[in-house]
Design a protein around this motif. Structure first.
Motif, PDB file in Angstrom:
ATOM      1  N   CYS A 111       0.808  -1.219   0.000  1.00 12.02           N
ATOM      2  CA  CYS A 111       0.000   0.000   0.000  1.00 12.02           C
ATOM      3  C   CYS A 111       0.845   1.275   0.000  1.00 12.02           C
ATOM      4  O   CYS A 111       0.652   2.139  -0.865  1.00 12.02           O
ATOM      5  CB  CYS A 111      -0.972  -0.011   1.179  1.00 12.02           C
ATOM      6  N   PRO A 112       1.792   1.450   0.922  1.00 14.57           N
ATOM      7  CA  PRO A 112       2.637   2.654   0.868  1.00 14.57           C
ATOM      8  C   PRO A 112       3.443   2.742  -0.420  1.00 14.57           C
ATOM      9  O   PRO A 112       3.637   3.829  -0.968  1.00 14.57           O
ATOM     10  CB  PRO A 112       3.558   2.490   2.083  1.00 14.57           C
ATOM     11  N   MET A 113       3.905   1.585  -0.904  1.00 12.56           N
ATOM     12  CA  MET A 113       4.679   1.556  -2.130  1.00 12.56           C
ATOM     13  C   MET A 113       3.864   2.067  -3.310  1.00 12.56           C
ATOM     14  O   MET A 113       4.324   2.883  -4.108  1.00 12.56           O
ATOM     15  CB  MET A 113       5.145   0.125  -2.408  1.00 12.56           C
ATOM     16  N   GLU A 114       2.611   1.613  -3.407  1.00 13.75           N
ATOM     17  CA  GLU A 114       1.769   2.034  -4.516  1.00 13.75           C
ATOM     18  C   GLU A 114       1.314   3.477  -4.367  1.00 13.75           C
ATOM     19  O   GLU A 114       1.084   4.164  -5.367  1.00 13.75           O
ATOM     20  CB  GLU A 114       0.570   1.096  -4.654  1.00 13.75           C
ATOM     21  N   LEU A 115       1.179   3.942  -3.133  1.00  9.08           N
ATOM     22  CA  LEU A 115       0.844   5.342  -2.917  1.00  9.08           C
ATOM     23  C   LEU A 115       1.946   6.234  -3.479  1.00  9.08           C
ATOM     24  O   LEU A 115       1.678   7.188  -4.217  1.00  9.08           O
ATOM     25  CB  LEU A 115       0.666   5.623  -1.421  1.00  9.08           C
ATOM     26  N   ALA A 116       3.200   5.917  -3.147  1.00  9.67           N
ATOM     27  CA  ALA A 116       4.328   6.694  -3.655  1.00  9.67           C
ATOM     28  C   ALA A 116       4.426   6.591  -5.172  1.00  9.67           C
ATOM     29  O   ALA A 116       4.673   7.584  -5.864  1.00  9.67           O
ATOM     30  CB  ALA A 116       5.633   6.212  -3.011  1.00  9.67           C
ATOM     31  N   LYS A 117       4.196   5.396  -5.698  1.00 10.70           N
ATOM     32  CA  LYS A 117       4.253   5.193  -7.144  1.00 10.70           C
ATOM     33  C   LYS A 117       3.201   6.035  -7.856  1.00 10.70           C
ATOM     34  O   LYS A 117       3.489   6.700  -8.856  1.00 10.70           O
ATOM     35  CB  LYS A 117       4.035   3.709  -7.461  1.00 10.70           C
ATOM     36  N   THR A 118       1.992   6.020  -7.320  1.00 15.51           N
ATOM     37  CA  THR A 118       0.906   6.796  -7.930  1.00 15.51           C
ATOM     38  C   THR A 118       1.210   8.285  -7.903  1.00 15.51           C
ATOM     39  O   THR A 118       1.029   8.990  -8.904  1.00 15.51           O
ATOM     40  CB  THR A 118      -0.419   6.523  -7.190  1.00 15.51           C
ATOM     41  N   ARG A 119       1.667   8.801  -6.766  1.00  9.98           N
ATOM     42  CA  ARG A 119       1.974  10.228  -6.656  1.00  9.98           C
ATOM     43  C   ARG A 119       3.100  10.620  -7.615  1.00  9.98           C
ATOM     44  O   ARG A 119       3.055  11.693  -8.236  1.00  9.98           O
ATOM     45  CB  ARG A 119       2.371  10.563  -5.210  1.00  9.98           C
ATOM     46  N   MET A 120       4.108   9.764  -7.753  1.00 10.29           N
ATOM     47  CA  MET A 120       5.211  10.046  -8.667  1.00 10.29           C
ATOM     48  C   MET A 120       4.736  10.027 -10.117  1.00 10.29           C
ATOM     49  O   MET A 120       5.142  10.853 -10.939  1.00 10.29           O
ATOM     50  CB  MET A 120       6.330   9.024  -8.475  1.00 10.29           C
ATOM     51  N   SER A 219      -6.740   3.688  -6.827  1.00  6.82           N
ATOM     52  CA  SER A 219      -5.916   4.709  -7.480  1.00  6.82           C
ATOM     53  C   SER A 219      -6.496   6.099  -7.272  1.00  6.82           C
ATOM     54  O   SER A 219      -5.769   7.066  -7.019  1.00  6.82           O
ATOM     55  CB  SER A 219      -5.800   4.416  -8.982  1.00  6.82           C
ATOM     56  N   ARG A 220      -7.813   6.220  -7.361  1.00  9.99           N
ATOM     57  CA  ARG A 220      -8.448   7.526  -7.191  1.00  9.99           C
ATOM     58  C   ARG A 220      -8.316   8.035  -5.756  1.00  9.99           C
ATOM     59  O   ARG A 220      -8.097   9.224  -5.529  1.00  9.99           O
ATOM     60  CB  ARG A 220      -9.916   7.447  -7.597  1.00  9.99           C
ATOM     61  N   LEU A 221      -8.434   7.135  -4.802  1.00  5.39           N
ATOM     62  CA  LEU A 221      -8.294   7.536  -3.409  1.00  5.39           C
ATOM     63  C   LEU A 221      -6.855   7.944  -3.099  1.00  5.39           C
ATOM     64  O   LEU A 221      -6.615   8.913  -2.371  1.00  5.39           O
ATOM     65  CB  LEU A 221      -8.714   6.387  -2.487  1.00  5.39           C
ATOM     66  N   GLN A 222      -5.897   7.228  -3.655  1.00  7.60           N
ATOM     67  CA  GLN A 222      -4.493   7.556  -3.401  1.00  7.60           C
ATOM     68  C   GLN A 222      -4.055   8.821  -4.133  1.00  7.60           C
ATOM     69  O   GLN A 222      -3.128   9.498  -3.700  1.00  7.60           O
ATOM     70  CB  GLN A 222      -3.591   6.375  -3.790  1.00  7.60           C
TER      71      GLN A 222
END
Length: 301
Positions: A111-120, A219-222
Motif C-alpha cells: 500500500c505505501p509503495m503504490e501510494l508513492a508510485k501513484t503520486r510520482m 488509485s483515485r483515493l491515493q
C-alpha cells in the motif's frame, strides 16, 4: 526458502522493468479528469507521454516498486508456502486460500509503495497541479507524506488494497496451479518455456480481471488530495461520485493498458523465477509452490 526468496526477487525485478510503463499509463487513465480528459485512450496516452516526457516518463515512480520487491516477495513466497504446509492438502481451494493469505499480509508493504508510485506517476499532469517535480523520488514522497499526515497518510488506500489483494492473489495462485498441471510442465519438455510464459501471463490476466474495479477506486483515493483539494470522503463516496459522473465504464478505466501489461509482466516474472529454480533445483523446478511468481501491479503483480 532461501532459493524461493532469491528467485522471487529476480522475477519481481524482471516484471517491474517490463510492466512499469503500462502501469504508468493505467494510473494516468484511471485518475484523469473526466470532464476534460487529457488522454483519449491507451495508445494516445502512450504517445503523449513519449512525446512530452520521453521514454523516462514511463518509468516515473519505479523506485517505489523496486524498493518494495525484496520485502513483498519474501512475504508472498514465505506466507504462501507456510500456508500450504499448514493447510496440508494441495487442493485448488487451498491454493486459493494460501494465495489470499499471502496477498493480504503483503499489503503492509504494497500500500505505501503504490501510494508513492501513484503520486510520482502523476507528476507532470496539470489537473493535479504537479507540473513541476514535487517529489525527488519515491522515498522522498513517502517521507513528505509521513511528515504531513503521519502513519495514516502513508497507508492511504489500505482498505481497498486489501480488498483487491485477497482475491487477486488467490485467483493468481489458483490459476497458475491449474494451468501448470493442465500443461504438464516437465523439465525435459522442449516447450516448457512457452508453457511457463503462457501460464504466468494468463494467471496475471485472470487475477486483474477479478479485482480491477477495486483497483480503480484505490488509485483515485491515493491520488485524491495531491493538488491540495480532497474530492472523496471515503471509499463509498468515491464509488458513488465516480459512477454518477462517468457511469459503469469508469470501473474499467485503464483496463486495456493493465491487461497489455499483465501478460508480459507475469510471463517475465514466471519465466525468471522458474529458470532460476531450474538451474538451482532441477528436480523441483516445475512444482507450483516452488516456481510461482508474484503479481506488479496489482499489481504488483
Amino acid at each position: 526458502m532461501a532459493l524461493d526468496f532469491a528467485a522471487g526477487c529476480l522475477g519481481g525485478v524482471a516484471g517491474v522493468l517490463v510492466g512499469h510503463p503500462f502501469d504508468t499509463v493505467k494510473v494516468r487513465l484511471q485518475v484523469q479528469n473526466s470532464n476534460q480528459p487529457r488522454y483519449h485512450g491507451t495508445i494516445h496516452c502512450f504517445r503523449s507521454i513519449l512525446k512530452q516526457e520521453s521514454v523516462w516518463g514511463f518509468y516515473k515512480g519505479i523506485g517505489s516498486p523496486m524498493m518494495g520487491l525484496t520485502f513483498i516477495n519474501a512475504i508472498v513466497f514465505g506466507v504462501q508456502g507456510n500456508a500450504m504446509r499448514h493447510l496440508g492438502r494441495d487442493t485448488p481451494l487451498n491454493q486459493f486460500l494460501a494465495g489470499a493469505a499471502a496477498g493480504g499480509i503483503q499489503c503492509v508493504i504494497c500500500c505505501p509503495m503504490e501510494l508513492a508510485k501513484t503520486r510520482m506517476q502523476l507528476q507532470g499532469m496539470g489537473e493535479y497541479q504537479v507540473k513541476s517535480r514535487v517529489y525527488k523520488n519515491s522515498l522522498d514522497c513517502l517521507v513528505r507524506i509521513y511528515r504531513k499526515h503521519g502513519i495514516r497518510g502513508i497507508n492511504k488506500g489500505m482498505v481497498t488494497t486489501i480488498v483487491r489483494e485477497l482475491p487477486g492473489f488467490g485467483f493468481y495462485f489458483l490459476t497458475y496451479d491449474c494451468l501448470t498441471r493442465a500443461l504438464n510442465c516437465e523439465l525435459d519438455d522442449s516447450f516448457i518455456i512457452p508453457k511457463l510464459l503462457f501460464a504466468g501471463g494468463m494467471s496475471g490476466i485472470v487475477s486483474w480481471l477479478s479485482t480491477y474495479p477495486v483497483d480503480v477506486i484505490k488509485s483515485r483515493l491515493q491520488a485524491d488530495g495531491v493538488g491540495g483539494i480532497n474530492q472523496y470522503s471515503g471509499i463509498m463516496d468515491c464509488v458513488r461520485q465516480s459512477y454518477r459522473k462517468e457511469g459503469l465504464q469508469v470501473f474499467a478505466r485503464g483496463l486495456t493498458s493493465t491487461l497489455l501489461r499483465a501478460f508480459p509482466v507475469n510471463a517475465a516474472t514466471f519465466a525468471t523465477v522458474t529458470m532460476f529454480l531450474m538451474y538451482s533445483r532441477a528436480d523441483e523446478a516445475c512444482k507450483p509452490q516452488e516456481a510461482a511468481p508474484t503479481i506488479q501491479q496489482p499489481s504488483s503483480l
